[in-house]
Design an enzyme around this catalytic site. Structure first.
Site, PDB file in Angstrom:
ATOM      1  N   CYS A 244       0.879  -1.187   0.000  1.00 29.13           N
ATOM      2  CA  CYS A 244       0.000   0.000   0.000  1.00 29.13           C
ATOM      3  C   CYS A 244       0.910   1.229   0.000  1.00 29.13           C
ATOM      4  O   CYS A 244       0.961   1.991   0.959  1.00 29.13           O
ATOM      5  CB  CYS A 244      -0.913   0.009   1.209  1.00 29.13           C
ATOM      6  SG  CYS A 244      -1.913  -1.482   1.416  1.00 29.13           S
ATOM      7  N   ALA A 245       1.626   1.419  -1.095  1.00 23.93           N
ATOM      8  CA  ALA A 245       2.763   2.338  -1.115  1.00 23.93           C
ATOM      9  C   ALA A 245       2.368   3.802  -1.092  1.00 23.93           C
ATOM     10  O   ALA A 245       3.172   4.648  -0.706  1.00 23.93           O
ATOM     11  CB  ALA A 245       3.637   2.055  -2.337  1.00 23.93           C
ATOM     12  N   GLY A 248       4.861   6.750  -1.823  1.00 24.77           N
ATOM     13  CA  GLY A 248       6.187   6.143  -1.853  1.00 24.77           C
ATOM     14  C   GLY A 248       7.166   6.525  -0.772  1.00 24.77           C
ATOM     15  O   GLY A 248       8.355   6.220  -0.894  1.00 24.77           O
ATOM     16  N   GLY A 249       6.733   7.138   0.319  1.00 31.74           N
ATOM     17  CA  GLY A 249       7.678   7.557   1.352  1.00 31.74           C
ATOM     18  C   GLY A 249       8.453   6.395   1.958  1.00 31.74           C
ATOM     19  O   GLY A 249       9.677   6.458   2.099  1.00 31.74           O
ATOM     20  N   LYS A 250       7.750   5.330   2.325  1.00 29.72           N
ATOM     21  CA  LYS A 250       8.441   4.183   2.914  1.00 29.72           C
ATOM     22  C   LYS A 250       9.197   3.406   1.840  1.00 29.72           C
ATOM     23  O   LYS A 250      10.250   2.809   2.128  1.00 29.72           O
ATOM     24  CB  LYS A 250       7.444   3.299   3.650  1.00 29.72           C
ATOM     25  CG  LYS A 250       6.852   3.963   4.898  1.00 29.72           C
ATOM     26  CD  LYS A 250       5.947   3.032   5.648  1.00 29.72           C
ATOM     27  CE  LYS A 250       5.375   3.707   6.896  1.00 29.72           C
ATOM     28  NZ  LYS A 250       4.437   4.807   6.560  1.00 29.72           N
ATOM     29  N   ASP A 268      -0.198   0.029  -5.401  1.00 27.03           N
ATOM     30  CA  ASP A 268      -1.294   0.824  -4.871  1.00 27.03           C
ATOM     31  C   ASP A 268      -2.469   0.717  -5.831  1.00 27.03           C
ATOM     32  O   ASP A 268      -2.297   0.337  -6.994  1.00 27.03           O
ATOM     33  CB  ASP A 268      -0.883   2.300  -4.691  1.00 27.03           C
ATOM     34  CG  ASP A 268      -1.701   2.997  -3.618  1.00 27.03           C
ATOM     35  OD1 ASP A 268      -1.279   2.987  -2.449  1.00 27.03           O
ATOM     36  OD2 ASP A 268      -2.776   3.520  -3.944  1.00 27.03           O
ATOM     37  N   ASP A 315       1.341  -1.238   4.776  1.00 26.41           N
ATOM     38  CA  ASP A 315       1.044  -0.004   5.509  1.00 26.41           C
ATOM     39  C   ASP A 315      -0.423   0.299   5.235  1.00 26.41           C
ATOM     40  O   ASP A 315      -0.773   1.030   4.314  1.00 26.41           O
ATOM     41  CB  ASP A 315       1.957   1.125   5.022  1.00 26.41           C
ATOM     42  CG  ASP A 315       1.784   2.398   5.822  1.00 26.41           C
ATOM     43  OD1 ASP A 315       1.111   2.361   6.871  1.00 26.41           O
ATOM     44  OD2 ASP A 315       2.296   3.446   5.388  1.00 26.41           O
ATOM     45  N   CYS A 369      -1.061   3.925  10.926  1.00 30.83           N
ATOM     46  CA  CYS A 369      -0.862   5.163  11.682  1.00 30.83           C
ATOM     47  C   CYS A 369      -2.093   5.401  12.563  1.00 30.83           C
ATOM     48  O   CYS A 369      -2.572   6.519  12.711  1.00 30.83           O
ATOM     49  CB  CYS A 369      -0.583   6.348  10.764  1.00 30.83           C
ATOM     50  SG  CYS A 369      -1.786   6.593   9.444  1.00 30.83           S
TER      51      CYS A 369
END
Length: 444
Positions: A244-245, A248-250, A268, A315, A369
């Protein structure tokens, strides 16, 4: 920009946020793009005021309801100026003067509202606790169950402004080098407490000042998010999926762990998010990442690549309770109880489907989160009960240096305890010889 013009700008932006179906950060980005000539200092003041208004929404609306007034953007701003900033009705009247670029002149009814509010503050003794703490009804009981006696402390932390956290992109720069450059230009930055490539900036500043950001040497990323990416423990040469990109931060953090060697696939269901992530990959000098658009969590691509990856990060989409200090509007946009039920069901489907990609002996990291147990510990427990070929790895074993951040076996971060966004992560490992599943456990 004179003070009255900044108020008008904040009023327009607040109105856009209130009326839009999109999250506030998307509305703000569009608004800023249409005002590129605005001075950095003015932009900062307008955005700071907007954030304060969004953080005080429940308390402002309580006051307006108490006085028989509607919760319009304009009424909220008027009430805020008196209750939070301590301005007198006469001072507000001089700002709302109807001049060029200023808010329209006060009506008699608006002036009467200011008079009634004069001398009061945002918090009133008769105000319910959930209003005082800006906690929506749907989240109050599960958060109280989660935090117990610490509930008020945690909710209060979610009302504080977040820090600016940065991750140094080791494909292009070193943390010491970036820190020296920021110090040289007068930015007060320090190394993060826990994230090995993290920096924290404890001041409000224009991102235009950060030349390393333009060069792709740093990324804006909360320290908690950086720690979640570290738990993936991707090595050079691994095959990795960020299921679940998003933007793309992670994925970027994981690619740097891999030193651009191996393969990482950012998946995604949003084509727009994947396009933005591909742009970020290029800017960061990432060569081992690619994007994959999925039709759904059970896209046929998943079945075709069953058991093909060393590491899979999920994520998951969630209620976002851990990000409320950074996204204060999110608490009012998300998730009534029916919506939370739907989210929990979606998370379970995503986790079960993504797990198929993990090879025997490989690692599955589930993260949110959120600070709600239903989305976190309970979700993991249900998955493990249905998938006996996976086991939870204790944080003390997978990341001993982070063991103090664990609740049970899992990573658990909150703003009050750790000064990060609220994050949860569980590290799950598939048995070396995968157990045979019942067909009902295999997603379509």
């Amino acid at each position: 920009m004179i003070p009255s013009a900044r108020l008008q700008a904040a009023l327009e932006l607040l109105g856009d946020v209130d009326s839009a179906a999109r999250p506030a950060d998307a509305v703000i980005s569009s608004w800023l793009r249409s005002r590129r000539k605005m001075e950095d200092s003015d932009r900062g003041k307008v955005l700071d005021l907007l954030a304060e208004l969004l953080r005080a929404r429940a308390r402002l609306d309580w006051w307006l309801d108490r006085l028989g007034r509607s919760d319009t953007s304009r009424n909220r701003l008027l009430a805020f100026l008196v209750l939070a900033e301590g301005r007198t009705p006469e001072q507000v009247k001089r700002l709302f003067n109807g001049g060029r670029f200023a808010p329209a002149a006060l009506t008699e009814r608006e002036h009467a509202l200011l008079v009634k509010l004069r001398g009061s503050t945002l918090v009133h003794p008769a105000m319910p606790d959930d209003v005082r703490l800006e906690c929506p009804d749907w989240a109050s009981e599960p958060l109280r169950q989660r935090f117990g006696d610490s509930f008020e402390t945690e909710m209060a932390a979610l009302l504080s402004p977040p820090t600016l956290d940065l991750r140094v992109n080791t494909l292009k720069a070193s943390r010491d080098g970036v820190l020296r450059e920021l110090t040289d230009i007068g930015v007060r930055a320090e190394t993060s407490t826990r994230a090995p490539q993290g920096l924290r900036v404890r001041e409000s500043l224009s991102l235009a000042r950060l030349a390393p950001l333009k060069r792709g040497e740093i990324e804006i990323q909360d320290e908690g998010s950086q720690l979640v990416a570290l738990l993936v423990d991707a090595r050079p040469g691994d095959r990795v999926v960020d299921f679940c990109a998003g933007a793309g931060g992670k994925t970027l953090a994981i690619a740097a762990q891999m030193n651009n060697k191996g393969r990482i696939i950012a998946c995604d269901v949003s084509e727009g998010r994947l396009k933005r992530s591909a742009e970020r990959f290029r800017k960061a000098g990432v060569h081992n990442a690619e994007t994959r658009l999925l039709a759904s969590e059970t896209d046929r691509w998943v079945k075709r690549h069953k058991g093909g990856f060393d590491r899979v990060l999920v994520d998951a989409p969630c209620s976002g309770t851990g990000t409320w200090r950074r996204n204060p509007d999110a608490r009012w946009r998300a998730t009534q109880e029916q919506g939370l039920d739907a989210l929990v069901a979606l998370q379970a489907r995503i986790l079960a489907s993504a797990a198929r990609l993990v090879k025997p002996g490989g690692r599955l990291v589930y993260a949110t989160c959120s600070m709600l147990s239903r989305e976190n510990e309970e979700q993991v427990a249900a998955f493990l009960a249905a998938h006996p070929d996976f086991e939870a790895l204790p944080l003390r074993d997978t990341a001993p240096h982070l063991a103090t951040l664990a609740e049970g076996d899992h990573l658990s971060l909150t703003p009050a305890r750790h000064d990060t966004d609220g994050f949860f992560a569980a590290v799950l490992q598939r048995a070396e010889t995968a157990a045979t599943r019942h067909p009902a456990q295999e997603p379509a």
